[in-house]
Design a protein around this motif. Structure first.
Motif, PDB file in Angstrom:
ATOM      1  N   THR A  44       0.624  -1.333  -0.019  1.00 20.57           N
ATOM      2  CA  THR A  44      -0.126   0.054   0.008  1.00 20.57           C
ATOM      3  C   THR A  44       0.623   1.333  -0.153  1.00 20.57           C
ATOM      4  OG1 THR A  44      -1.961  -1.390   0.940  1.00 20.57           O
ATOM      5  CG2 THR A  44      -1.435   1.632   1.360  1.00 20.57           C
ATOM      6  N   VAL A  45       1.901   1.517   1.294  1.00 19.44           N
ATOM      7  CA  VAL A  45       2.912   2.730   0.657  1.00 19.44           C
ATOM      8  C   VAL A  45       3.373   2.921  -0.197  1.00 19.44           C
ATOM      9  CG1 VAL A  45       4.812   3.030   1.882  1.00 19.44           C
ATOM     10  CG2 VAL A  45       3.423   2.390   3.631  1.00 19.44           C
ATOM     11  N   ASN A  48       0.472   3.972  -2.950  1.00 16.58           N
ATOM     12  CA  ASN A  48       1.128   5.291  -2.844  1.00 16.58           C
ATOM     13  C   ASN A  48       2.104   6.325  -3.112  1.00 16.58           C
ATOM     14  OD1 ASN A  48      -2.192   4.805  -2.091  1.00 16.58           O
ATOM     15  ND2 ASN A  48      -0.927   4.552   0.414  1.00 16.58           N
ATOM     16  N   GLU A  49       3.080   5.656  -3.045  1.00 15.77           N
ATOM     17  CA  GLU A  49       4.738   7.227  -3.324  1.00 15.77           C
ATOM     18  C   GLU A  49       4.560   6.779  -5.092  1.00 15.77           C
ATOM     19  OE1 GLU A  49       7.561   5.066  -1.409  1.00 15.77           O
ATOM     20  OE2 GLU A  49       7.095   5.838   0.520  1.00 15.77           O
ATOM     21  N   LYS A  51       2.284   6.539  -6.831  1.00 18.84           N
ATOM     22  CA  LYS A  51       1.319   7.810  -7.203  1.00 18.84           C
ATOM     23  C   LYS A  51       2.188   8.986  -7.450  1.00 18.84           C
ATOM     24  CE  LYS A  51      -2.690   7.282  -5.534  1.00 18.84           C
ATOM     25  NZ  LYS A  51      -3.967   6.860  -4.421  1.00 18.84           N
ATOM     26  N   THR A  52       2.233   8.811  -6.039  1.00 21.19           N
ATOM     27  CA  THR A  52       2.517  10.322  -5.837  1.00 21.19           C
ATOM     28  C   THR A  52       3.626  10.950  -6.829  1.00 21.19           C
ATOM     29  OG1 THR A  52       2.281  10.186  -3.103  1.00 21.19           O
ATOM     30  CG2 THR A  52       3.677  12.119  -4.385  1.00 21.19           C
ATOM     31  N   ASP A  80      -0.619   4.134 -12.501  1.00 25.57           N
ATOM     32  CA  ASP A  80      -1.846   3.882 -12.188  1.00 25.57           C
ATOM     33  C   ASP A  80      -2.354   2.257 -12.329  1.00 25.57           C
ATOM     34  OD1 ASP A  80      -4.490   5.436 -11.201  1.00 25.57           O
ATOM     35  OD2 ASP A  80      -5.019   4.537 -13.178  1.00 25.57           O
ATOM     36  N   ASP A  97      -5.682   3.206  -6.941  1.00 24.87           N
ATOM     37  CA  ASP A  97      -6.616   3.066  -5.985  1.00 24.87           C
ATOM     38  C   ASP A  97      -7.293   2.104  -5.543  1.00 24.87           C
ATOM     39  OD1 ASP A  97      -6.594   5.744  -5.601  1.00 24.87           O
ATOM     40  OD2 ASP A  97      -7.198   6.376  -7.058  1.00 24.87           O
ATOM     41  N   VAL A 100      -5.303  -0.346  -3.787  1.00 22.36           N
ATOM     42  CA  VAL A 100      -4.464   0.237  -2.422  1.00 22.36           C
ATOM     43  C   VAL A 100      -6.572  -0.715  -1.893  1.00 22.36           C
ATOM     44  CG1 VAL A 100      -4.876   1.945  -0.795  1.00 22.36           C
ATOM     45  CG2 VAL A 100      -3.558   1.727  -3.001  1.00 22.36           C
ATOM     46  N   LYS A 104      -6.513  -2.882   1.468  1.00 21.88           N
ATOM     47  CA  LYS A 104      -7.214  -2.459   2.687  1.00 21.88           C
ATOM     48  C   LYS A 104      -8.457  -4.229   3.144  1.00 21.88           C
ATOM     49  CE  LYS A 104      -9.856   0.855   4.454  1.00 21.88           C
ATOM     50  NZ  LYS A 104     -10.823   2.247   4.271  1.00 21.88           N
TER      51      LYS A 104
END
Length: 144
Positions: A44-45, A48-49, A51-52, A80, A97, A100, A104
């Motif tokens: 997940t981390v 997200n990184e 994606k940023t 993406d 997304d 993630v 989750k």
């Protein structure tokens, strides 16, 4: 006074050992589930990184394993799209997304499983403690 046989003591010891074996096996399984939870967190981390970095218009450089402990450098151009393991040997392409969210949900499921396993472990420990108390009671009259 009730006479305690060696067989009674051996039976208690055997039951105690069985509880102990089951508790150890459960602890090992709990460690594997915890490792899976940690892996979900790490994925997940990372997603997200990525994606940023992608949102900033940059490319991310990473190392990709090619086998036998060997790696090649690669650039991630499209962060993406993520391939997510669905289990049972199946994978699916999802947006970052969605991936993630999938991770989750998986983490929530694993956490529930870990809680159930923890409750079972507590029962095994309580069972061992009860057997220890019973063994002490059986040995006390013979010591008098």
């Amino acid at each position: 006074m009730v006479e305690v046989s060696e067989e009674d003591i051996r039976n208690l010891a055997a039951r105690h050992q069985e509880f102990q074996r089951q508790a150890e096996g459960l602890k090992q399984q709990m460690n594997m589930v915890q490792a899976s939870i940690t892996s979900c967190d790490q994925a997940t981390v990372t997603i997200n990184e990525l994606k940023t970095v992608s949102a900033e218009g940059k490319t991310a450089e990473t190392m990709v394993p090619v086998g036998f402990g060997s790696f090649v450098y690669a650039e991630i151009k499209n962060a993406d799209k993520v391939i997510v393991d669905l289990g049972a040997g199946f994978s699916a392409e999802e947006t970052a997304d969605e991936a993630v969210e999938t991770l989750k949900r998986r983490k929530e499921q694993l956490t529930k499983i870990l809680e159930q396993m923890s409750a079972s472990l507590t029962k095994y420990i309580q069972g061992m403690q009860a057997l220890e108390v019973e063994a002490e009671k059986l040995q006390q009259p013979s010591q008098a």
